[in-house]
Scaffold this motif. Sequence first.
Motif, PDB file in Angstrom:
ATOM      1  N   GLU A 183      56.568  41.252  18.088  1.00 22.22           N
ATOM      2  CA  GLU A 183      57.489  40.355  17.581  1.00 22.22           C
ATOM      3  C   GLU A 183      57.362  38.999  18.032  1.00 22.22           C
ATOM      4  N   PRO A 184      57.876  38.013  17.311  1.00 25.14           N
ATOM      5  CA  PRO A 184      57.933  36.558  17.684  1.00 25.14           C
ATOM      6  C   PRO A 184      58.560  36.309  18.980  1.00 25.14           C
ATOM      7  N   GLU A 185      59.612  36.896  19.183  1.00 28.42           N
ATOM      8  CA  GLU A 185      60.412  36.631  20.305  1.00 28.42           C
ATOM      9  C   GLU A 185      59.648  36.942  21.582  1.00 28.42           C
ATOM     10  N   LEU A 186      58.765  37.692  21.632  1.00 27.84           N
ATOM     11  CA  LEU A 186      58.178  37.927  22.752  1.00 27.84           C
ATOM     12  C   LEU A 186      56.726  37.206  23.124  1.00 27.84           C
ATOM     13  N   ARG A 187      56.648  36.162  22.114  1.00 29.91           N
ATOM     14  CA  ARG A 187      55.257  35.225  22.242  1.00 29.91           C
ATOM     15  C   ARG A 187      55.305  34.546  23.534  1.00 29.91           C
ATOM     16  N   PRO A 188      56.535  34.154  24.080  1.00 28.61           N
ATOM     17  CA  PRO A 188      56.068  33.466  25.432  1.00 28.61           C
ATOM     18  C   PRO A 188      55.885  34.292  26.307  1.00 28.61           C
TER      19      PRO A 188
ATOM     20  N   MET B  83      53.817  37.032  26.074  1.00 26.81           N
ATOM     21  CA  MET B  83      52.508  37.180  25.754  1.00 26.81           C
ATOM     22  C   MET B  83      51.452  35.944  26.134  1.00 26.81           C
ATOM     23  N   MET B  84      52.109  34.842  25.924  1.00 23.68           N
ATOM     24  CA  MET B  84      51.422  33.853  26.330  1.00 23.68           C
ATOM     25  C   MET B  84      51.214  33.493  27.974  1.00 23.68           C
ATOM     26  N   MET B  85      52.179  33.983  28.584  1.00 24.12           N
ATOM     27  CA  MET B  85      52.072  33.653  30.229  1.00 24.12           C
ATOM     28  C   MET B  85      51.116  34.714  30.807  1.00 24.12           C
TER      29      MET B  85
ATOM     30  N   ARG C  13      45.836  35.440  33.200  1.00 28.28           N
ATOM     31  CA  ARG C  13      44.408  35.990  33.137  1.00 28.28           C
ATOM     32  C   ARG C  13      43.437  35.062  32.908  1.00 28.28           C
ATOM     33  N   SER C  14      43.580  34.093  32.235  1.00 30.40           N
ATOM     34  CA  SER C  14      42.431  33.140  32.111  1.00 30.40           C
ATOM     35  C   SER C  14      42.373  32.195  33.344  1.00 30.40           C
ATOM     36  N   GLY C  15      43.151  32.308  34.149  1.00 31.27           N
ATOM     37  CA  GLY C  15      43.438  31.350  35.451  1.00 31.27           C
ATOM     38  C   GLY C  15      42.680  32.309  36.408  1.00 31.27           C
ATOM     39  N   ALA C  16      42.894  33.683  36.341  1.00 33.24           N
ATOM     40  CA  ALA C  16      42.317  34.474  37.330  1.00 33.24           C
ATOM     41  C   ALA C  16      40.910  34.585  37.368  1.00 33.24           C
ATOM     42  N   GLY C  17      40.302  34.715  36.078  1.00 30.00           N
ATOM     43  CA  GLY C  17      39.068  34.706  36.036  1.00 30.00           C
ATOM     44  C   GLY C  17      37.924  33.669  36.530  1.00 30.00           C
ATOM     45  N   SER C  18      38.465  32.459  36.500  1.00 31.47           N
ATOM     46  CA  SER C  18      37.884  31.410  37.000  1.00 31.47           C
ATOM     47  C   SER C  18      38.153  30.594  38.210  1.00 31.47           C
ATOM     48  N   ALA C  19      38.945  31.648  38.845  1.00 30.10           N
ATOM     49  CA  ALA C  19      39.305  31.189  40.287  1.00 30.10           C
ATOM     50  C   ALA C  19      38.019  31.167  41.250  1.00 30.10           C
ATOM     51  N   GLN C  20      37.944  30.227  42.101  1.00 24.50           N
ATOM     52  CA  GLN C  20      36.646  30.489  43.073  1.00 24.50           C
ATOM     53  C   GLN C  20      37.312  30.683  44.523  1.00 24.50           C
TER      54      GLN C  20
END
Length: 87
Positions: free
Chosen positions: A48-53, A55-57, A62-69
């Motif tokens: 549903e488009p209402e739950l996009r925020p 999913m974006m969170m 996840r993208s920030g956790a993979g590149s964490a050093q």
Amino acid sequence: MSLTGRFWFRKTWTGRLVLLVEEERPRWFGRGAGKPRWRNAKLLDFAEPELRPLMMMEKHHRSGAGSAQVRTLRPVPAVSEGRAANG
């Protein structure tokens, strides 16, 4: 029944994390606006488009956790004020 975009998490007594979503239920015989109610989310609710925020969170997290050093703190050598002014 449409989602309002509000969500919440709750923990069950077994320790599971459950996503709750708010939806507008139509009133009996169509009188007035719908009545909001909370229910457990289903798999199709994520499309549903209402739950996009939400999913974006998740995507951003996840993208920030993979590149964490892992960085170690190195002690900075102390510079005495008299030596720094002279030289």
